[in-house]
Scaffold this motif. Structure first.
Motif, PDB file in Angstrom:
ATOM      1  N   GLU A 110       0.833  -1.196   0.000  1.00 40.22           N
ATOM      2  CA  GLU A 110       0.000   0.000   0.000  1.00 40.22           C
ATOM      3  C   GLU A 110       0.870   1.251   0.000  1.00 40.22           C
ATOM      4  N   ILE A 111       0.438   2.252  -0.725  1.00 41.44           N
ATOM      5  CA  ILE A 111       1.079   3.555  -0.644  1.00 41.44           C
ATOM      6  C   ILE A 111      -0.006   4.616  -0.567  1.00 41.44           C
ATOM      7  N   ASP A 112       0.167   5.524   0.365  1.00 40.91           N
ATOM      8  CA  ASP A 112      -0.843   6.520   0.691  1.00 40.91           C
ATOM      9  C   ASP A 112      -0.478   7.837   0.013  1.00 40.91           C
ATOM     10  N   LEU A 113      -1.070   8.079  -1.155  1.00 43.16           N
ATOM     11  CA  LEU A 113      -0.808   9.295  -1.913  1.00 43.16           C
ATOM     12  C   LEU A 113      -2.053  10.159  -1.944  1.00 43.16           C
TER      13      LEU A 113
ATOM     14  N   VAL B 141       3.234  11.684  -0.833  1.00 41.16           N
ATOM     15  CA  VAL B 141       3.123  10.606   0.154  1.00 41.16           C
ATOM     16  C   VAL B 141       2.602  11.186   1.468  1.00 41.16           C
ATOM     17  N   GLN B 142       1.518  10.609   1.988  1.00 40.24           N
ATOM     18  CA  GLN B 142       0.862  11.141   3.180  1.00 40.24           C
ATOM     19  C   GLN B 142       1.304  10.455   4.467  1.00 40.24           C
ATOM     20  N   SER B 143       1.679   9.209   4.405  1.00 43.40           N
ATOM     21  CA  SER B 143       2.039   8.477   5.620  1.00 43.40           C
ATOM     22  C   SER B 143       3.183   7.514   5.321  1.00 43.40           C
TER      23      SER B 143
ATOM     24  N   SER C  86       7.207  18.707  -0.388  1.00 40.82           N
ATOM     25  CA  SER C  86       7.371  17.316  -0.805  1.00 40.82           C
ATOM     26  C   SER C  86       7.317  17.179  -2.312  1.00 40.82           C
ATOM     27  N   PRO C  87       8.041  16.199  -2.842  1.00 41.76           N
ATOM     28  CA  PRO C  87       7.895  15.897  -4.264  1.00 41.76           C
ATOM     29  C   PRO C  87       6.564  15.223  -4.522  1.00 41.76           C
ATOM     30  N   THR C  88       6.103  15.317  -5.745  1.00 46.57           N
ATOM     31  CA  THR C  88       4.925  14.581  -6.186  1.00 46.57           C
ATOM     32  C   THR C  88       5.410  13.413  -7.047  1.00 46.57           C
ATOM     33  N   TYR C  89       4.900  12.215  -6.744  1.00 42.68           N
ATOM     34  CA  TYR C  89       5.460  11.008  -7.332  1.00 42.68           C
ATOM     35  C   TYR C  89       4.727  10.554  -8.590  1.00 42.68           C
TER      36      TYR C  89
END
Length: 649
Positions: free
Chosen positions: A298-301, A307-309, A404-407
């Motif tokens: 899981e990735i929280d975007l 990235v949020q968490s 933060s960067p945006t992925y």
């Protein structure tokens, strides 16, 4: 040792007041005084600000063609020399890679040895196998009549600079836990501040300070973990909301994964005497596989790709600490939840520059993730709109509000194909490969996700848009000079055992394709590296020099309008016009180079340039029948120190 004077006054006596003022209370006055005199080099990168810029200008564009070899010195070690020599008065100090020898060289006698110190080599058989990328040391430091250096095996040595006698010796790292030392330290006031290496083995990074007179430990703080172990107190004033949470270096990790989370501290340190803060950036997160640091698969975007968490603070991050207490002042996660080995070992270059009509105390950084940052060194705020100086496909942009960067979801890594397909339809290789392998570039369907295919991501830059090699910043041109890499590659993360022996690699990934190169616009290219001159104010590359054969060496800038840098592509040492990138002079050494050149004043008052030529370990030597321009044509064992002077005839 004696100290050269010019016109009856030392450079230091003219400059030290301006540099010290009221700021010397937490700076080492000997270091400030000696580094203010450009005759000397008492630390890597020359001065506390890490600019690797020398005020000496006798050797300049008008006469650089008159450089000639004055003398040479054989280091006697068949390994990659990465430590620049130091010069204090009439003595040069040279530190070699394993087995870590230190030479004090008499500049009055053209390289005669005053003394030699040999570090304890009894644990090399244990140390070398767990050292990431060779057996280097990247520098020594001088202060208060003592020379300080670190061995690969984790020892810190303080030597009497006159005699070479051992003053004290401490073991800084735990070799049984695969912790080594390859970087260099920083001397401020009465403290020697240093880091450690081992990011491939699940270490937990830390910085430590020792008393320079006794070797007694003053403090140690970690990159990850609870506040008290990271040094987070009321002193911590982060700029961005992501860091204004309870235990940010612990709660940003899944359960206790921070205990082996990487964040090693194997690069350079810089220091601002006014703010009384020192700066460094940390190594990759461990393991590379992010599924072990977040809920699996899981990735929280958010909708912008931030990235949020589970951001994995503070590996792959920039940190500022109070120099006396070690407390964390601010932190900036440059690559949240790093999955691509985005170490940040390069020196945080400190420069006062004008941003939007206002002078700012900044950190200028061409980061390993491929983005160029200008950061307020008092607060950690990102002042510019970070921009890619090399082609990269990990970020789609930068969110100024969150810092933060945006992925790009196509480059995010997952262990299982079905987890990857929750976020992206991209297959083994993405559009970034630009049809280099059209068969593998086809997207996978849901009925083809069995097995490893479908988990790969093509990543640019692969591992690094640049590495540890120091930049140079010239206050004359306002440009930052960087050795840049253009490599791309596909990779996948793998499943492994979380409870692991420290001496076994803990990266949990594998390469899934051949390396290839894309230019800044993402087009196929034969160019592997560039020497770039980047303007931190305009956000533009002012000039660049292409290298088809790899060359990525540390850079020295001088007030003579020159850059001095190795040329691995041709086995040469070069002087380059700092304004336009044109080669002004070349000397054939016949091998490669990895140590920064240095410049100093000899006892006769003339400017000299010193340069160590040595081959990198681990590369396959060129075949005897290879073409004359083969990539490894100048891969040769051996290490030689050259000292150059102007031909006065």
């Amino acid at each position: 040792m004696t100290f050269k004077k010019s016109g009856g006054l030392t450079w230091a006596s003219l400059a030290v007041v301006a540099l010290m003022g009221t700021t010397a209370a937490l700076a080492n006055e000997d270091v400030l005084t000696l580094s203010a005199d450009p005759a000397n080099n008492v630390m890597p990168n020359i001065t506390y600000n890490g600019q690797n810029f020398s005020q000496l200008d006798e050797i300049n564009l008008d006469n650089v063609d008159d450089l000639q070899v004055e003398w040479t010195f054989q280091l006697g070690v068949a390994d990659e020399a990465q430590a620049p020599p130091l010069v204090v008065g009439d003595t040069m100090f040279v530190v070699t890679p394993k087995p870590n020898r230190v030479y004090a060289i008499d500049l009055n006698e053209q390289g005669a040895i005053k003394w030699e110190f040999r570090a304890d080599a009894s644990n090399l058989e244990q140390v070398v196998p767990v050292a990431c990328c060779g057996a280097q040391t990247r520098g020594a430091n001088y202060a208060d009549g003592k020379l300080f250096f670190q061995s690969l095996g984790g020892h810190i040595y303080a030597l009497d600079a006159e005699s070479g006698e051992l003053v004290w010796d401490v073991q800084n790292t735990d070799i049984d836990n695969a912790e080594t030392m390859v970087g260099n330290g920083l001397i401020v006031d009465d403290l020697y501040i240093t880091g450690m290496a081992g990011g491939e083995y699940g270490v937990r990074g830390y910085v430590t300070a020792y008393n320079i007179d006794t070797g007694e430990r003053a403090w140690r703080f970690y990159s990850t973990g609870p506040n008290e172990e990271v040094g987070i107190t009321d002193r911590f004033k982060p700029f961005y909301d992501f860091d204004k949470v309870e235990n940010p270096a612990e709660s940003s990790w899944l359960e206790d994964s921070w205990r082996n989370g990487g964040g090693s501290t194997w690069g350079y340190f810089t220091y601002d005497p006014d703010l009384k803060l020192f700066y460094y950036a940390t190594g990759n997160c461990g393991p590379w596989n992010p599924d072990y640091r977040r809920p699996w698969g899981e990735i929280d975007l958010n909708e912008d790709g931030v990235v949020q968490s589970y951001r994995s603070n503070y590996c792959a991050s920039m940190l500022a600490r109070d120099v006396k207490t070690g407390e964390l002042a601010w932190a900036l996660n440059l690559s949240p939840q790093d999955q691509w080995d985005l170490d940040e070992p390069g020196a945080p270059v400190l420069a006062d520059i004008e941003m939007n009509g206002e002078m700012k105390k900044t950190i200028i950084r061409a980061a390993r993730n491929g983005y160029f940052y200008v950061i307020d060194r008092a607060t950690g705020e990102v002042l510019n709109d970070p921009w890619p100086f090399a082609y990269q496909n990990i970020f789609t942009g930068f969110d100024k509000k969150t810092g933060s960067p945006t992925y790009n979801v196509d480059t995010l890594l997952f262990t299982n194909p079905e987890d990857r397909l929750k976020y992206t339809e991209a297959g083994a290789l993405t559009d970034a490969q630009i049809n280099i392998n059209t068969e593998e570039a086809e997207l996978y369907g849901e009925d083809e996700v069995d097995g490893p295919s479908g988990t790969e991501a093509t990543v640019c830059p692969t591992i690094a848009a640049r590495n540890w090699e120091n930049d140079a910043y010239s206050p004359q041109t306002g440009l930052l000079y960087t050795s840049v890499q253009f490599g791309c590659r596909s990779m996948r993360v793998t499943e492994g055992t979380y409870s692991y022996p420290a001496t076994e690699t803990y990266i949990l990934f594998e390469w899934a394709g051949e390396k290839f190169w894309l230019d800044k616009e993402g087009n196929e290219t034969d160019v592997k590296n560039q020497l770039q001159a980047n303007d931190p104010v305009t956000g533009k590359t002012v000039w660049s020099v292409d290298y088809v054969q790899p060359t990525q060496d540390p850079i020295l800038a001088t007030a003579g309008g020159l850059l001095f840098v190795g040329g691995d592509d041709k086995g040469v040492f070069r002087a380059i016009n700092a304004e336009n990138g044109e080669t002004a002079w070349e000397f054939r050494t016949g091998t490669q180079a990895s140590a920064s050149p240095v410049t100093f004043l000899a006892p006769d008052g003339g400017q000299r340039i010193a340069f160590v030529a040595s081959a990198r370990p681990g590369l396959v030597a060129v075949a005897a029948d290879a073409d004359a321009d083969a990539v490894n044509r100048y891969q040769r064992e051996g290490s030689t120190l050259y000292v150059f002077k102007l031909d006065q005839d």
